[in-house]
Write an enzyme that holds these catalytic residues in place. Structure first.
Site, mmCIF file in Angstrom:
data_model
loop_
_atom_site.group_PDB
_atom_site.id
_atom_site.type_symbol
_atom_site.label_atom_id
_atom_site.label_comp_id
_atom_site.label_asym_id
_atom_site.label_seq_id
_atom_site.Cartn_x
_atom_site.Cartn_y
_atom_site.Cartn_z
ATOM 1 N N SER A 142 -13.157 16.828 -44.336
ATOM 2 C CA SER A 142 -13.219 18.247 -44.899
ATOM 3 C C SER A 142 -12.895 18.233 -46.447
ATOM 4 C CB SER A 142 -12.767 19.191 -43.922
ATOM 5 O OG SER A 142 -12.646 20.599 -44.839
ATOM 6 N N TYR A 155 -6.934 24.358 -38.992
ATOM 7 C CA TYR A 155 -8.085 23.564 -39.444
ATOM 8 C C TYR A 155 -7.565 22.393 -40.676
ATOM 9 C CZ TYR A 155 -12.778 22.225 -40.985
ATOM 10 O OH TYR A 155 -14.172 21.663 -41.237
HETATM 11 P P1 NAP Z 1 -21.407 23.376 -36.631
HETATM 12 O O1 NAP Z 1 -22.755 23.896 -36.829
HETATM 13 O O2 NAP Z 1 -20.494 24.595 -36.111
HETATM 14 O O3 NAP Z 1 -21.273 22.046 -35.650
HETATM 15 C C1 NAP Z 1 -20.212 21.922 -34.951
HETATM 16 C C2 NAP Z 1 -20.408 20.904 -33.966
HETATM 17 O O4 NAP Z 1 -19.422 20.593 -33.132
HETATM 18 C C3 NAP Z 1 -21.396 21.775 -32.724
HETATM 19 O O5 NAP Z 1 -22.227 20.601 -32.517
HETATM 20 C C4 NAP Z 1 -20.602 22.166 -31.765
HETATM 21 O O6 NAP Z 1 -21.162 22.438 -30.657
HETATM 22 C C5 NAP Z 1 -19.592 20.976 -31.872
HETATM 23 N N1 NAP Z 1 -18.453 21.179 -30.963
HETATM 24 C C6 NAP Z 1 -17.335 22.257 -31.249
HETATM 25 N N2 NAP Z 1 -16.486 22.125 -30.177
HETATM 26 C C7 NAP Z 1 -16.904 21.367 -29.232
HETATM 27 C C8 NAP Z 1 -16.726 20.895 -28.117
HETATM 28 N N3 NAP Z 1 -15.484 21.374 -27.455
HETATM 29 N N4 NAP Z 1 -17.221 20.057 -27.323
HETATM 30 C C9 NAP Z 1 -18.345 19.545 -27.801
HETATM 31 N N5 NAP Z 1 -19.075 19.890 -28.982
HETATM 32 C C10 NAP Z 1 -18.164 20.472 -29.836
HETATM 33 O O7 NAP Z 1 -20.424 23.084 -38.114
HETATM 34 P P2 NAP Z 1 -20.849 21.750 -39.014
HETATM 35 O O8 NAP Z 1 -20.876 22.115 -40.073
HETATM 36 O O9 NAP Z 1 -22.037 21.223 -38.439
HETATM 37 O O10 NAP Z 1 -19.647 20.934 -38.467
HETATM 38 C C11 NAP Z 1 -19.929 19.384 -38.307
HETATM 39 C C12 NAP Z 1 -18.530 18.988 -38.780
HETATM 40 O O11 NAP Z 1 -18.265 19.142 -39.984
HETATM 41 C C13 NAP Z 1 -17.295 19.648 -38.056
HETATM 42 O O12 NAP Z 1 -16.187 18.548 -37.822
HETATM 43 C C14 NAP Z 1 -16.747 20.424 -39.352
HETATM 44 O O13 NAP Z 1 -15.364 20.938 -39.229
HETATM 45 C C15 NAP Z 1 -17.117 19.599 -40.408
HETATM 46 N N6 NAP Z 1 -17.278 20.181 -41.895
HETATM 47 C C16 NAP Z 1 -18.057 21.052 -42.151
HETATM 48 C C17 NAP Z 1 -18.297 21.613 -43.247
HETATM 49 C C18 NAP Z 1 -19.249 22.799 -43.774
HETATM 50 O O14 NAP Z 1 -19.293 23.352 -44.842
HETATM 51 N N7 NAP Z 1 -20.277 23.027 -43.057
HETATM 52 C C19 NAP Z 1 -17.500 21.371 -44.241
HETATM 53 C C20 NAP Z 1 -16.590 20.520 -44.051
HETATM 54 C C21 NAP Z 1 -16.413 19.770 -42.758
HETATM 55 P P3 NAP Z 1 -21.591 23.791 -30.407
HETATM 56 O O15 NAP Z 1 -22.893 24.231 -31.228
HETATM 57 O O16 NAP Z 1 -21.970 23.772 -28.512
HETATM 58 O O17 NAP Z 1 -20.589 24.716 -30.488
#
Ligand code: NAP
Length: 250
Positions: A142, A155
């Site tokens: 991140s 986080y």
């Molecule tokens: P997201 O749409 O909220 O996706 C998160 C994913 O992780 C979802 O598939 C979620 O499943 C899964 N997850 C969370 N807890 C879980 C658990 N206990 N068991 C299994 N699966 C779990 O957000 P995203 O932005 O795509 O996030 C993906 C990664 O990118 C994360 O690590 C996040 O921290 C990182 N990130 C995102 C951003 C951003 O701006 N979006 C920036 C930096 C880093 P569910 O849908 O079932 O909850």
């Protein structure tokens, strides 16, 4: 030929959090590059399976908030496709609360999913990679692997640790032909940032600071994922690549 170096034919990738957002984008990208994908998700990855196709995508439903599910993920992937070459640790959660009131529950939830399970799943995958003569691990870090953030102490701690762990595992596993890298997405339009984007003040502050002038999308992360998963990235190791529209350059 250089484009051949990005091909993932015959490779098998595990991608966590494959049902939505960046994980879905990464799963699609690896499959388009030729890999078979084992998507691990808490909610079923039906949409992802539909996009990729049933022959190249297998869904394992698991809750990554605890490490108990790890043996079933590894066994499930081996049973379905016979090998594992790539692991993408994408699943992650965020909890927002002022640090002064931040709860132990929010601390543990985030650290368990974003860091503890990521480490032990990497360890289990690396044991398979060693048998195969190598492999690739891609962690999703991140901007808060580099910066402090606001109201997200667990986080920031977890994602800073992911960057550190990426370097630590590279140091120990490069000798097995294992690459451990991370992708640090900038501000991307997914569920993870829904609350931020809904807050008009924070949203316009963030947008005004992104040199690219827009939030990132699922598509923006695909190229870096294929690079780090493929032979094109063989000499990249221990590094966290920002895919951030220039945010960190500001
Ligand atoms: P997201 O749409 O909220 O996706 C998160 C994913 O992780 C979802 O598939 C979620 O499943 C899964 N997850 C969370 N807890 C879980 C658990 N206990 N068991 C299994 N699966 C779990 O957000 P995203 O932005 O795509 O996030 C993906 C990664 O990118 C994360 O690590 C996040 O921290 C990182 N990130 C995102 C951003 C951003 O701006 N979006 C920036 C930096 C880093 P569910 O849908 O079932 O909850």
């Amino acid at each position: 030929m250089i484009l051949d170096m990005f091909k993932l034919d015959e490779k098998v990738a595990i991608v966590t959090g494959s049902n939505t957002g960046l994980g879905q984008g990464i799963a699609i990208a690896l499959a388009e590059a030729g890999a078979k994908v084992v998507g691990v998700s808490r909610r079923p990855s039906d949409e992802t399976q539909k996009i990729i196709g049933e022959d190249k995508f297998f869904n394992i439903v698991a809750d990554l908030s605890s490490k108990e599910c790890i043996p079933s993920i590894i066994e499930g992937a081996l049973e379905r496709y016979g090998r594992i070459d790539i692991l993408v640790n994408n699943a992650g959660i965020i909890r927002r609360q002022d640090a002064i009131e931040f709860s132990e529950e929010y601390w543990d939830e985030v650290m368990n999913t974003n860091l503890k399970t990521l480490f032990f799943l990497s360890q289990a995958a690396a044991k398979e990679f060693i048998k195969n003569g190598g492999g690739k691990i891609i962690n999703v870090a991140s901007m808060l692997s580099f910066q402090g953030g606001i109201r997200v102490p667990s986080y920031t701690s977890s994602k800073s640790a992911v960057k550190g762990l990426t370097m630590a595992l590279c140091n120990e596993w490069a000798k097995y032909n294992i690459n451990v890298n991370a992708i640090a997405p900038g501000y991307m339009s997914t569920n993870n940032t829904e609350a931020l984007r809904a807050d008009e003040k924070r949203s316009s502050e963030i947008l005004g600071r992104i040199p690219a002038g827009r939030w990132g999308t699922q598509k923006d992360i695909m190229g870096a994922a294929v690079l780090l998963a493929s032979p094109a990235g063989d000499y990249i190791n221990g590094y966290t690549i920002a895919v951030d529209g220039g945010w960190l350059a500001r």
